[in-house]
Design a protein around this motif. Structure first.
Motif, PDB file in Angstrom:
ATOM      1  N   GLU A   6       6.303   7.262  13.111  1.00  0.00           N
ATOM      2  CA  GLU A   6       5.974   8.622  12.717  1.00  0.00           C
ATOM      3  C   GLU A   6       6.968   9.644  13.260  1.00  0.00           C
ATOM      4  O   GLU A   6       7.183  10.698  12.671  1.00  0.00           O
ATOM      5  CB  GLU A   6       4.565   8.992  13.197  1.00  0.00           C
ATOM      6  N   ASP A   7       7.584   9.318  14.414  1.00  0.00           N
ATOM      7  CA  ASP A   7       8.520  10.268  15.024  1.00  0.00           C
ATOM      8  C   ASP A   7       9.954  10.098  14.525  1.00  0.00           C
ATOM      9  O   ASP A   7      10.878  10.741  15.024  1.00  0.00           O
ATOM     10  CB  ASP A   7       8.479  10.144  16.549  1.00  0.00           C
ATOM     11  N   GLY A   8      10.150   9.203  13.539  1.00  0.00           N
ATOM     12  CA  GLY A   8      11.477   9.002  12.975  1.00  0.00           C
ATOM     13  C   GLY A   8      12.307   7.962  13.694  1.00  0.00           C
ATOM     14  O   GLY A   8      13.461   7.723  13.313  1.00  0.00           O
ATOM     15  N   SER A   9      11.761   7.315  14.713  1.00  0.00           N
ATOM     16  CA  SER A   9      12.475   6.237  15.396  1.00  0.00           C
ATOM     17  C   SER A   9      12.224   4.923  14.654  1.00  0.00           C
ATOM     18  O   SER A   9      11.361   4.841  13.764  1.00  0.00           O
ATOM     19  CB  SER A   9      12.038   6.127  16.854  1.00  0.00           C
ATOM     20  N   TYR A  10      12.969   3.887  15.013  1.00  0.00           N
ATOM     21  CA  TYR A  10      12.933   2.637  14.258  1.00  0.00           C
ATOM     22  C   TYR A  10      12.705   1.441  15.181  1.00  0.00           C
ATOM     23  O   TYR A  10      13.199   1.401  16.316  1.00  0.00           O
ATOM     24  CB  TYR A  10      14.255   2.423  13.505  1.00  0.00           C
ATOM     25  N   LEU A  11      11.975   0.463  14.657  1.00  0.00           N
ATOM     26  CA  LEU A  11      11.806  -0.826  15.315  1.00  0.00           C
ATOM     27  C   LEU A  11      12.305  -1.901  14.370  1.00  0.00           C
ATOM     28  O   LEU A  11      12.099  -1.817  13.152  1.00  0.00           O
ATOM     29  CB  LEU A  11      10.341  -1.085  15.648  1.00  0.00           C
ATOM     30  N   TRP A  12      12.950  -2.921  14.911  1.00  0.00           N
ATOM     31  CA  TRP A  12      13.379  -4.049  14.087  1.00  0.00           C
ATOM     32  C   TRP A  12      13.110  -5.348  14.830  1.00  0.00           C
ATOM     33  O   TRP A  12      12.727  -5.321  15.993  1.00  0.00           O
ATOM     34  CB  TRP A  12      14.843  -3.935  13.678  1.00  0.00           C
ATOM     35  N   MET A  16       0.851  -1.187   0.000  1.00  0.00           N
ATOM     36  CA  MET A  16       0.000   0.000   0.000  1.00  0.00           C
ATOM     37  C   MET A  16       0.888   1.238   0.000  1.00  0.00           C
ATOM     38  O   MET A  16       1.782   1.366   0.801  1.00  0.00           O
ATOM     39  CB  MET A  16      -0.882  -0.001   1.252  1.00  0.00           C
ATOM     40  N   THR A  17       0.609   2.122  -0.926  1.00  0.00           N
ATOM     41  CA  THR A  17       1.323   3.398  -0.933  1.00  0.00           C
ATOM     42  C   THR A  17       0.308   4.517  -0.773  1.00  0.00           C
ATOM     43  O   THR A  17      -0.828   4.424  -1.231  1.00  0.00           O
ATOM     44  CB  THR A  17       2.119   3.587  -2.234  1.00  0.00           C
ATOM     45  N   ILE A  18       0.701   5.588  -0.154  1.00  0.00           N
ATOM     46  CA  ILE A  18      -0.200   6.661   0.221  1.00  0.00           C
ATOM     47  C   ILE A  18       0.295   7.967  -0.379  1.00  0.00           C
ATOM     48  O   ILE A  18       1.481   8.169  -0.583  1.00  0.00           O
ATOM     49  CB  ILE A  18      -0.271   6.773   1.761  1.00  0.00           C
ATOM     50  N   GLY A  19      -0.643   8.863  -0.640  1.00  0.00           N
ATOM     51  CA  GLY A  19      -0.283  10.153  -1.195  1.00  0.00           C
ATOM     52  C   GLY A  19       0.539  10.985  -0.240  1.00  0.00           C
ATOM     53  O   GLY A  19       0.582  10.732   0.957  1.00  0.00           O
ATOM     54  N   GLN A  20       1.160  12.010  -0.761  1.00  0.00           N
ATOM     55  CA  GLN A  20       2.048  12.844   0.038  1.00  0.00           C
ATOM     56  C   GLN A  20       1.313  13.593   1.154  1.00  0.00           C
ATOM     57  O   GLN A  20       1.926  14.040   2.111  1.00  0.00           O
ATOM     58  CB  GLN A  20       2.743  13.851  -0.874  1.00  0.00           C
ATOM     59  N   GLU A  21      -0.015  13.663   1.044  1.00  0.00           N
ATOM     60  CA  GLU A  21      -0.756  14.391   2.056  1.00  0.00           C
ATOM     61  C   GLU A  21      -0.729  13.706   3.415  1.00  0.00           C
ATOM     62  O   GLU A  21      -0.965  14.336   4.449  1.00  0.00           O
ATOM     63  CB  GLU A  21      -2.205  14.623   1.604  1.00  0.00           C
ATOM     64  N   ASP A  22      -0.471  12.383   3.427  1.00  0.00           N
ATOM     65  CA  ASP A  22      -0.443  11.680   4.707  1.00  0.00           C
ATOM     66  C   ASP A  22       0.995  11.665   5.209  1.00  0.00           C
ATOM     67  O   ASP A  22       1.826  10.911   4.748  1.00  0.00           O
ATOM     68  CB  ASP A  22      -0.968  10.253   4.535  1.00  0.00           C
ATOM     69  N   LEU A  23       1.281  12.525   6.166  1.00  0.00           N
ATOM     70  CA  LEU A  23       2.642  12.677   6.661  1.00  0.00           C
ATOM     71  C   LEU A  23       2.935  11.765   7.847  1.00  0.00           C
ATOM     72  O   LEU A  23       4.066  11.741   8.336  1.00  0.00           O
ATOM     73  CB  LEU A  23       2.882  14.143   7.059  1.00  0.00           C
ATOM     74  N   ASN A  24       1.923  11.023   8.325  1.00  0.00           N
ATOM     75  CA  ASN A  24       2.092  10.224   9.524  1.00  0.00           C
ATOM     76  C   ASN A  24       2.157   8.730   9.244  1.00  0.00           C
ATOM     77  O   ASN A  24       2.010   7.924  10.145  1.00  0.00           O
ATOM     78  CB  ASN A  24       0.935  10.509  10.497  1.00  0.00           C
ATOM     79  N   MET A  25       2.362   8.350   8.002  1.00  0.00           N
ATOM     80  CA  MET A  25       2.373   6.929   7.682  1.00  0.00           C
ATOM     81  C   MET A  25       3.700   6.291   8.106  1.00  0.00           C
ATOM     82  O   MET A  25       4.729   6.945   8.236  1.00  0.00           O
ATOM     83  CB  MET A  25       2.163   6.714   6.187  1.00  0.00           C
ATOM     84  N   TYR A  26       3.614   4.995   8.318  1.00  0.00           N
ATOM     85  CA  TYR A  26       4.807   4.221   8.608  1.00  0.00           C
ATOM     86  C   TYR A  26       5.625   4.023   7.338  1.00  0.00           C
ATOM     87  O   TYR A  26       5.107   4.084   6.223  1.00  0.00           O
ATOM     88  CB  TYR A  26       4.421   2.842   9.137  1.00  0.00           C
ATOM     89  N   LYS A  27       6.916   3.750   7.529  1.00  0.00           N
ATOM     90  CA  LYS A  27       7.771   3.292   6.438  1.00  0.00           C
ATOM     91  C   LYS A  27       8.271   1.903   6.792  1.00  0.00           C
ATOM     92  O   LYS A  27       8.683   1.655   7.936  1.00  0.00           O
ATOM     93  CB  LYS A  27       8.965   4.226   6.233  1.00  0.00           C
ATOM     94  N   VAL A  28       8.242   1.005   5.832  1.00  0.00           N
ATOM     95  CA  VAL A  28       8.758  -0.348   6.015  1.00  0.00           C
ATOM     96  C   VAL A  28       9.934  -0.539   5.073  1.00  0.00           C
ATOM     97  O   VAL A  28       9.791  -0.406   3.856  1.00  0.00           O
ATOM     98  CB  VAL A  28       7.686  -1.417   5.727  1.00  0.00           C
ATOM     99  N   TYR A  29      11.083  -0.828   5.633  1.00  0.00           N
ATOM    100  CA  TYR A  29      12.278  -1.135   4.845  1.00  0.00           C
ATOM    101  C   TYR A  29      12.362  -2.651   4.740  1.00  0.00           C
ATOM    102  O   TYR A  29      12.511  -3.342   5.747  1.00  0.00           O
ATOM    103  CB  TYR A  29      13.526  -0.568   5.531  1.00  0.00           C
ATOM    104  N   GLY A  30      12.226  -3.159   3.507  1.00  0.00           N
ATOM    105  CA  GLY A  30      12.197  -4.599   3.382  1.00  0.00           C
ATOM    106  C   GLY A  30      12.274  -5.095   1.957  1.00  0.00           C
ATOM    107  O   GLY A  30      12.416  -4.322   1.002  1.00  0.00           O
ATOM    108  N   ASP A  31      12.146  -6.397   1.824  1.00  0.00           N
ATOM    109  CA  ASP A  31      12.176  -7.102   0.542  1.00  0.00           C
ATOM    110  C   ASP A  31      10.877  -7.900   0.461  1.00  0.00           C
ATOM    111  O   ASP A  31      10.577  -8.687   1.368  1.00  0.00           O
ATOM    112  CB  ASP A  31      13.386  -8.033   0.477  1.00  0.00           C
ATOM    113  N   LEU A  33      10.880  -1.032  10.737  1.00  0.00           N
ATOM    114  CA  LEU A  33       9.713  -0.167  10.695  1.00  0.00           C
ATOM    115  C   LEU A  33      10.098   1.206  11.216  1.00  0.00           C
ATOM    116  O   LEU A  33      10.590   1.337  12.334  1.00  0.00           O
ATOM    117  CB  LEU A  33       8.593  -0.746  11.566  1.00  0.00           C
ATOM    118  N   GLU A  34       9.904   2.216  10.378  1.00  0.00           N
ATOM    119  CA  GLU A  34      10.134   3.593  10.804  1.00  0.00           C
ATOM    120  C   GLU A  34       8.818   4.180  11.293  1.00  0.00           C
ATOM    121  O   GLU A  34       7.814   4.176  10.574  1.00  0.00           O
ATOM    122  CB  GLU A  34      10.689   4.435   9.664  1.00  0.00           C
TER     123      GLU A  34
END
Length: 209
Positions: A68-74, A1-16, A65-66
């Protein structure tokens, strides 16, 4: 799922997308209806060992997982627990919640090291001769893990009673692609019925979908 730029609070997932551990996070977020951005990481190109990535996860592994506050979980199962907290996918009763953890520990110690590794050797690496003995060990120990799951799923529709939880997400990720590692699941009718049950959820998403 990708979201438009208007949603600034979405998570980021770094993965394969091919990784079962990363798929756990993708599936969980989709089931919860949470927006996220997927940032592709290629482990075969060494991208998890770059200084930029190691600043996110010093262990150099995906998924990450990034927040909303820029911190990371792994660690995939830790991420599942974080995301599912307070939702229908994580029981609140202490005994049941501990059983969820029990299956997650089982997945990381007795299931993933054999079923996922066999899949990598056969499907991703093309069965190199140097890993033939390791592959044989993975087959033996992977089938042992599948037998443990079969016994439980003969008794309950999901791994922790009658409720779909993150225990199921953790084990579904690599079990549903176990055939790519040479595992014949035809002798596990309860596991197969469970795989169908998990995939029938209306918010289900496939690994590569």
């Amino acid at each position: 799922m990708t979201i438009g730029q208007e949603d600034l609070n979405m998570y980021k997932v770094y993965g394969d997308y091919r990784s079962g551990n990363c798929y756990k996070v993708k599936l969980m977020l989709t089931l919860l209806g949470k927006p996220f951005e997927w940032v592709p990481i290629d482990i075969f190109k060494g991208e998890t060992q770059s200084p930029e990535f190691l600043a996110k996860n010093p262990n150099g592994r995906i998924p990450v997982l990034e927040l909303e506050d820029g911190s990371y979980l792994w660690e995939s199962n830790a991420i599942l627990n974080f995301l599912a907290d307070g939702s229908e996918f994580l029981q609140t009763e202490p005994r049941l919640r501990t059983q969820v953890l029990q299956w997650q520990f089982f997945e990381q110690y007795s299931h993933e090291p054999y079923i996922a590794v066999a899949r990598r050797i056969q499907w991703l690496e093309g069965m190199p001769a140097a890993r033939a003995e390791e592959y044989k060990v993975c087959q033996v120990r992977g089938h042992k893990a599948l037998r443990v799951m079969e016994r439980q799923l003969e008794q309950t529709p999901y791994l922790v009673g009658d409720r779909y939880s993150i225990a199921d997400i953790a084990l579904y990720a690599y079990t549903h692609v176990a055939h790519e590692g040479g595992f014949d699941l035809s002798g596990y009718p309860a596991v197969n019925a469970w795989l169908d049950r998990v995939a029938s959820h209306p918010q289900h998403v496939t690994m590569l979908g």
